[in-house]
Motif scaffolding. Structure first.
Motif, PDB file in Angstrom:
ATOM      1  N   LEU A 189     -12.820 -13.443  13.089  1.00  0.00           N
ATOM      2  CA  LEU A 189     -12.874 -14.483  14.110  1.00  0.00           C
ATOM      3  C   LEU A 189     -12.181 -14.038  15.389  1.00  0.00           C
ATOM      4  N   ARG A 190     -11.015 -13.380  15.218  1.00  0.00           N
ATOM      5  CA  ARG A 190     -10.312 -12.873  16.416  1.00  0.00           C
ATOM      6  C   ARG A 190     -11.168 -11.851  17.148  1.00  0.00           C
ATOM      7  N   GLU A 191     -11.760 -10.938  16.376  1.00  0.00           N
ATOM      8  CA  GLU A 191     -12.605  -9.916  16.993  1.00  0.00           C
ATOM      9  C   GLU A 191     -13.813 -10.542  17.673  1.00  0.00           C
ATOM     10  N   LEU A 192     -14.363 -11.582  17.016  1.00  0.00           N
ATOM     11  CA  LEU A 192     -15.507 -12.270  17.611  1.00  0.00           C
ATOM     12  C   LEU A 192     -15.110 -12.949  18.914  1.00  0.00           C
ATOM     13  N   ARG A 193     -13.905 -13.561  18.917  1.00  0.00           N
ATOM     14  CA  ARG A 193     -13.445 -14.205  20.144  1.00  0.00           C
ATOM     15  C   ARG A 193     -13.207 -13.186  21.250  1.00  0.00           C
ATOM     16  N   VAL A 194     -12.619 -12.039  20.859  1.00  0.00           N
ATOM     17  CA  VAL A 194     -12.395 -10.979  21.855  1.00  0.00           C
ATOM     18  C   VAL A 194     -13.724 -10.474  22.397  1.00  0.00           C
ATOM     19  N   ALA A 195     -14.676 -10.249  21.449  1.00  0.00           N
ATOM     20  CA  ALA A 195     -15.989  -9.757  21.880  1.00  0.00           C
ATOM     21  C   ALA A 195     -16.681 -10.781  22.775  1.00  0.00           C
ATOM     22  N   TYR A 196     -16.571 -12.063  22.400  1.00  0.00           N
ATOM     23  CA  TYR A 196     -17.188 -13.109  23.210  1.00  0.00           C
ATOM     24  C   TYR A 196     -16.533 -13.173  24.590  1.00  0.00           C
ATOM     25  N   ARG A 198     -15.151 -10.677  26.112  1.00  0.00           N
ATOM     26  CA  ARG A 198     -15.618  -9.518  26.874  1.00  0.00           C
ATOM     27  C   ARG A 198     -17.030  -9.745  27.402  1.00  0.00           C
ATOM     28  N   ILE A 199     -17.856 -10.389  26.542  1.00  0.00           N
ATOM     29  CA  ILE A 199     -19.222 -10.682  26.983  1.00  0.00           C
ATOM     30  C   ILE A 199     -19.193 -11.637  28.176  1.00  0.00           C
ATOM     31  N   GLU A 200     -18.331 -12.679  28.076  1.00  0.00           N
ATOM     32  CA  GLU A 200     -18.223 -13.618  29.195  1.00  0.00           C
ATOM     33  C   GLU A 200     -17.735 -12.914  30.451  1.00  0.00           C
ATOM     34  N   GLN A 201     -16.725 -12.030  30.268  1.00  0.00           N
ATOM     35  CA  GLN A 201     -16.199 -11.290  31.415  1.00  0.00           C
ATOM     36  C   GLN A 201     -17.271 -10.389  32.004  1.00  0.00           C
ATOM     37  N   HIS A 202     -18.013  -9.702  31.115  1.00  0.00           N
ATOM     38  CA  HIS A 202     -19.076  -8.814  31.586  1.00  0.00           C
ATOM     39  C   HIS A 202     -20.161  -9.609  32.305  1.00  0.00           C
ATOM     40  N   MET A 203     -20.504 -10.777  31.746  1.00  0.00           N
ATOM     41  CA  MET A 203     -21.520 -11.604  32.393  1.00  0.00           C
ATOM     42  C   MET A 203     -21.046 -12.067  33.761  1.00  0.00           C
TER      43      MET A 203
END
Length: 598
Positions: A189-196, A198-203
């Protein structure tokens, strides 16, 4: 009534077993309520210690390195013992893991049926560990660790103790598996939140890049200039944006309102520009303190280098710009390349029309045709006000560079510039000719960074051709007088007007003929060089040896030539008319240079 001994013992055993089962049930129930892995391990050991009642209890797990090491303990035990690890196949733990069944020893040090580890044996002796019972922790058929109960005195463990600890270990294994799954899910879940995130930041970065790209496109469509692009980038990216020309000179520097930076400079910048041009990608350089980072991208059209674009921003030491921002900077160079080519095309077209109109006025003067007047006024130029002709010359720079700067001046002054008869020429309006010529010279000198001669002549009655002739011939005289860097009008050289003014050519002919005419005729008939010899002799202050060296002749040869000069002139030229001879030779040389095409 007294109970029989056997009956009392059985009753006590039954009660104890019921208490142990109740304790086991309660412990197993409490374990299922736990989630954190470390918390579960501590609880397992704590309840096992209370259940078995040995001196100390500990739990070991097999790590990623294949060694069995303690993860939790209860009772008095040293930190060094708990920090130890042994191979998963050694000791009592190795036997428990291999068989997946309980095993015990009454005296660990004396046991011969286990594989001893020397390091662990030393810790066993220091800890005074004697009796040891171990049971496996099995999860989905895999032995992942062992639970140990230890005493510091020699003793035997009963079958019911082993069975009780084994039963407890089975429940503990379930809790341990749940805890591991819980921890794995939390990690995921933590990794998913971090990945999400990063995706939001990248977007967000991609959205900003898209917005900048659309804004840059808008600048082009709205007819913006390179400095508009630089300001837009500075506002959107932060820091400062600098546009450099091919030589590395700053053309445009724009700061953002929030975080301005100084323009980049120095060897590091030059190296970054060269790297960007060579690779076609952004290059990074930094100031000596590392707090200001410069990202440099080359502005090119095909293989032709137009300049470079540098983005500077203050950042933490070692910080680097985002890749998306670098790609934005690279895309901006494409737009700058198009704008630069467009500006050049427009400028070249304007320069060509300016040069063509200048040539028409020169060749058709005096006077202006209706068509020429209409063309001039279409360019915002009043031909009736073009009353000063300037001729510029600089051997240190190319004619193209000189003309480009003259065209810039012409646009600013509503004049015309172009090349006429091989000379860089400018026609403009002037109210104070001396000041106008000096201003043009100063501007050219600063732009070229090299010496330049500018000579101006006022235009009488639209006769640009005559003014051009006088200015051009006077410029040749100025060069012959060894002047290399000045702005002047022909009026300042009125002393030499006979040389460059066609209307006074007859006066010059009479003076030259009266002073050195016989020498000119002699040289023309005989193919000799008496005029050059005499001129060189005067230039070297009548020093025979120096004159001979300058002419590359022997002194005796020079003396014979000078004697021949005396015979041709028919006078003692060293004593008589010396000033007239000197002036005649000087004016003849200046006239020759003035009549030589540029």
């Amino acid at each position: 009534m007294v109970s029989e001994p056997g009956t009392e013992a059985e009753t006590f055993s039954l009660v104890r077993r019921q208490r142990e089962l109740a304790s086991l049930y309660a412990t197993a129930k409490s374990l299922t309520a736990l989630g954190e892995l470390d918390e579960v391990l501590r609880s397992i050991v704590h309840h096992a210690h209370e259940l078995i009642g040995t001196d100390f209890t500990y739990l070991s797990l097999v790590g990623a390195d294949g060694r069995l090491s303690a993860r939790a303990s209860e009772g008095t035990v040293s930190a060094s013992f708990l920090a130890a690890g042994i191979p998963a196949g050694a000791g009592l733990g190795g036997k428990v893991l291999a068989s997946r069944s309980p095993h015990w020893v009454s005296n660990y040090a004396a046991a011969t049926l286990i594989e001893h580890d020397p390091e662990f044996d030393r810790l066993v002796a220091a800890e005074e560990l004697v009796a040891l019972l171990g049971v496996p922790l099995v999860i989905r058929g895999e032995a992942v660790g062992a639970l140990f109960a230890a005493d510091r005195s020699e003793r035997s463990f009963q079958a019911d103790e082993a069975a009780l600890l084994s039963a407890f270990a089975d429940h503990a294994a379930v809790a341990l598996d749940n805890a591991r799954l819980y921890e794995a899910s939390r990690t995921a879940l933590r990794e998913l939140r971090v990945a999400y995130g990063r995706i939001e930041q990248h977007m967000a970065v991609m959205q900003r890049a898209q917005e900048i790209h659309e804004a840059l496109t808008g600048v082009v469509l709205e007819g913006g200039a390179p400095d508009d692009v630089a300001q837009l980038l500075a506002d959107r990216l932060g820091g400062s944006v600098t546009l450099l020309d091919r030589s590395g000179a700053v053309l445009v520097h724009r700061d953002s309102a929030s975080s301005p930076c100084r323009a980049p400079a120095g060897t590091a910048l030059a190296d970054a520009v060269e790297q960007a041009c060579r690779t076609g990608r952004c290059a990074i350089s930094a100031d000596a303190d590392g707090t200001t980072v410069h990202s440099v991208a080359s502005v090119q059209a095909g293989d032709h280098r137009l300049g470079a674009l540098a983005w500077s921003r203050t950042t933490a030491p070692g910080g680097a710009p985002d890749d998306t921002d670098l790609r934005t900077l690279e895309r901006a160079t494409h737009i700058l390349g198009l704008l630069t080519l467009k500006e050049r095309a427009v400028a070249e077209a304007g320069e060509r029309l300016s040069g063509e109109l200048l040539t028409e006025l020169m060749t058709g003067s005096p006077g202006i045709s209706p068509a020429q007047r209409a063309r001039a006024r279409a360019r915002g130029i009043d031909p009736d006000r073009l009353d000063l002709v300037l001729v510029a010359d600089s051997p240190a720079v190319s004619s193209a560079d000189l003309l480009r700067h003259l065209h810039d001046i012409a646009r600013d002054c509503s004049g015309l510039a172009g090349e006429h008869l091989g000379r860089a020429t400018l026609i403009l309006h002037s109210t104070e000719d001396d000041r106008t010529v000096e201003d043009v010279h100063r501007r050219l000198r600063r732009a070229l960074g090299a010496p330049v001669i500018v000579v101006g002549e006022r235009v009488p009655r639209h006769d640009w051709s005559r003014a051009f002739s006088l200015a051009g011939r006077c410029a040749a005289v100025v060069r012959a007088l060894d002047h290399t860097d000045l702005g002047t009008t022909t009026g300042r050289y009125a002393l030499y007007a006979m040389v460059f003014d066609p209307d006074r050519v007859h006066e010059l002919d009479r003076f030259v003929s009266g002073s050195i005419g016989p020498l000119l005729d002699y040289d023309r008939r005989r193919g000799t060089e008496l005029v050059e010899t005499l001129g060189t002799y005067y230039e070297h202050r009548a020093n025979v040896a120096a004159t001979a060296r300058a002419l590359y002749v022997h002194v005796n040869t020079l003396v014979k030539r000078l004697d021949r000069v005396a015979n041709v002139l028919g006078l003692d030229w060293r004593q008589e008319n010396d000033l007239e001879l000197r002036l005649g030779l000087r004016l003849h040389r200046l006239r020759t240079l003035a009549n030589t095409p540029p």
